[in-house]
Design a protein around this motif. Structure first.
Motif, PDB file in Angstrom:
ATOM      1  N   SER A 177       0.829  -1.207   0.000  1.00 54.84           N
ATOM      2  CA  SER A 177       0.000   0.000   0.000  1.00 54.84           C
ATOM      3  C   SER A 177       0.859   1.250   0.000  1.00 54.84           C
ATOM      4  O   SER A 177       0.467   2.281  -0.572  1.00 54.84           O
ATOM      5  N   ILE A 178       2.020   1.184   0.630  1.00 58.89           N
ATOM      6  CA  ILE A 178       2.929   2.332   0.645  1.00 58.89           C
ATOM      7  C   ILE A 178       3.493   2.578  -0.746  1.00 58.89           C
ATOM      8  O   ILE A 178       3.596   3.728  -1.202  1.00 58.89           O
ATOM      9  N   LYS A 179       3.857   1.519  -1.450  1.00 57.85           N
ATOM     10  CA  LYS A 179       4.350   1.672  -2.820  1.00 57.85           C
ATOM     11  C   LYS A 179       3.299   2.354  -3.693  1.00 57.85           C
ATOM     12  O   LYS A 179       3.611   3.228  -4.517  1.00 57.85           O
ATOM     13  N   PHE A 180       2.042   1.970  -3.515  1.00 66.11           N
ATOM     14  CA  PHE A 180       0.947   2.578  -4.259  1.00 66.11           C
ATOM     15  C   PHE A 180       0.922   4.083  -4.006  1.00 66.11           C
ATOM     16  O   PHE A 180       0.805   4.890  -4.946  1.00 66.11           O
ATOM     17  N   LEU A 181       1.070   4.491  -2.754  1.00 66.77           N
ATOM     18  CA  LEU A 181       1.066   5.912  -2.411  1.00 66.77           C
ATOM     19  C   LEU A 181       2.281   6.633  -2.989  1.00 66.77           C
ATOM     20  O   LEU A 181       2.170   7.766  -3.483  1.00 66.77           O
ATOM     21  N   HIS A 182       3.432   5.975  -2.933  1.00 66.97           N
ATOM     22  CA  HIS A 182       4.641   6.602  -3.477  1.00 66.97           C
ATOM     23  C   HIS A 182       4.516   6.816  -4.982  1.00 66.97           C
ATOM     24  O   HIS A 182       4.986   7.831  -5.519  1.00 66.97           O
ATOM     25  N   ASP A 183       3.899   5.877  -5.661  1.00 62.53           N
ATOM     26  CA  ASP A 183       3.679   6.044  -7.101  1.00 62.53           C
ATOM     27  C   ASP A 183       2.740   7.227  -7.365  1.00 62.53           C
ATOM     28  O   ASP A 183       2.916   7.966  -8.343  1.00 62.53           O
ATOM     29  N   ALA A 184       1.756   7.389  -6.484  1.00 62.61           N
ATOM     30  CA  ALA A 184       0.852   8.538  -6.625  1.00 62.61           C
ATOM     31  C   ALA A 184       1.597   9.844  -6.354  1.00 62.61           C
ATOM     32  O   ALA A 184       1.403  10.846  -7.061  1.00 62.61           O
ATOM     33  N   TYR A 185       2.462   9.854  -5.329  1.00 64.42           N
ATOM     34  CA  TYR A 185       3.274  11.049  -5.044  1.00 64.42           C
ATOM     35  C   TYR A 185       4.115  11.439  -6.261  1.00 64.42           C
ATOM     36  O   TYR A 185       4.247  12.628  -6.596  1.00 64.42           O
TER      37      TYR A 185
END
Length: 287
Positions: A177-185
């Motif tokens: 889930s963190i990777k997903f957020l980092h990709d969004a960032y």
């Protein structure tokens, strides 16, 4: 030759008869035992199925200024969390360099890294939990039951008439889930360099459009089930279903654009407060 007849004493005959009886009796004993076997030992009791473990869930929000509905919005969320054993986590400051709305993502990343919760449920502050009988854990379970690969789903999302709405969503407490957020960032930062300031919802939409693997980790929940809008804000998903009494959550998204007055969200909060199904606080408040 004359043979003299023999006389057997009666006592001898009695002795011989007694011996014959004993021989017959003991000769028959094994037969009796073979027809009366000892009962088999009782079968072991079946093992009880393992007790189903409830997921660890946190209800998450933030508020950064004074609101007319501050108490009610906090109370409905805190009351719900107490009733169902959720942790209730609130931030009162937001320091995201990408804009205040991105703080919800920063909170999620910070909380996921604590490795304390299986799921994090984000609720915008302009929401009320209007039916505290409903368990968010059941919504998660029912939603994943409809997924082809439920263990690969990390985000439970809702839509409104404009597309994705991030007023109420659920995140798996996993490093994916963190990777997903980092990709969004990364998308937000690239667009910002082009002087294109994107909202937190728009970057997720672009991420799922550009990266099918990320989109594969999301699943859509019907709006009415997790993020219902009232009739006054008629911006519904394909179900076209508005909030009604007994619905789980009501979200007053963009009330300023739909309701006249100096305090549109506060007005709606106070209007719908009597519709809340609270449950008996005595059953859990002091637990």
């Amino acid at each position: 030759m004359l043979v003299r007849s023999l006389r057997v004493p009666p006592s001898l005959l009695l002795f011989l008869a007694f011996c014959a009886f004993l021989g017959w009796h003991f000769g028959q004993a094994p037969l009796h035992e073979s027809f009366n076997p000892a009962p088999p030992p009782p079968a072991p009791a079946p093992e009880a199925p393992p007790e189903k473990k409830s997921p660890r869930i946190a209800l998450v929000t933030f508020v950064t200024d004074q609101r007319s509905y501050l108490h009610l919005a906090l109370k409905s969320k805190d009351h719900y969390a107490r009733r169902h054993g959720l942790d209730f986590l609130v931030d009162y400051e937001a320091h995201s360099e990408r804009g205040t709305v991105y703080w919800k993502y920063d909170m999620m990343e910070r909380l996921i890294k604590k490795n304390k919760w299986d799921w994090l449920w984000w609720l915008d502050f302009d929401t009320l939990v209007t039916n505290t009988d409903i368990k968010v854990a059941d919504i998660i379970e029912e939603t994943l039951a409809n997924a082809t690969n439920p263990d690969e789903i990390d985000y439970l999302l809702t839509h409104d008439c404009n597309g994705l709405n991030f007023g109420s969503f659920i995140v798996r407490g996993h490093e994916r889930s963190i990777k997903f957020l980092h990709d969004a960032y990364a998308i937000a930062d690239r667009e910002k360099e082009k002087d294109n300031q994107m909202s937190e919802q728009d970057v997720i939409v672009k991420l799922m459009k550009d990266d099918p693997a990320s989109a594969h980790r999301t699943i859509q929940v019907p709006q009415w089930k997790l993020n219902a809008f009232p009739q006054e804000i008629a911006c519904f998903d394909d179900s076209r279903k508005a909030w009604e009494h007994g619905t789980f959550v009501i979200h007053f998204a963009g009330a300023w654009a739909h309701v006249k007055g100096d305090d549109p969200t506060g007005q709606l909060m106070r209007k719908y407060e009597p519709e809340i199904i609270w449950g008996d606080w005595k059953e859990f408040y002091n637990a």
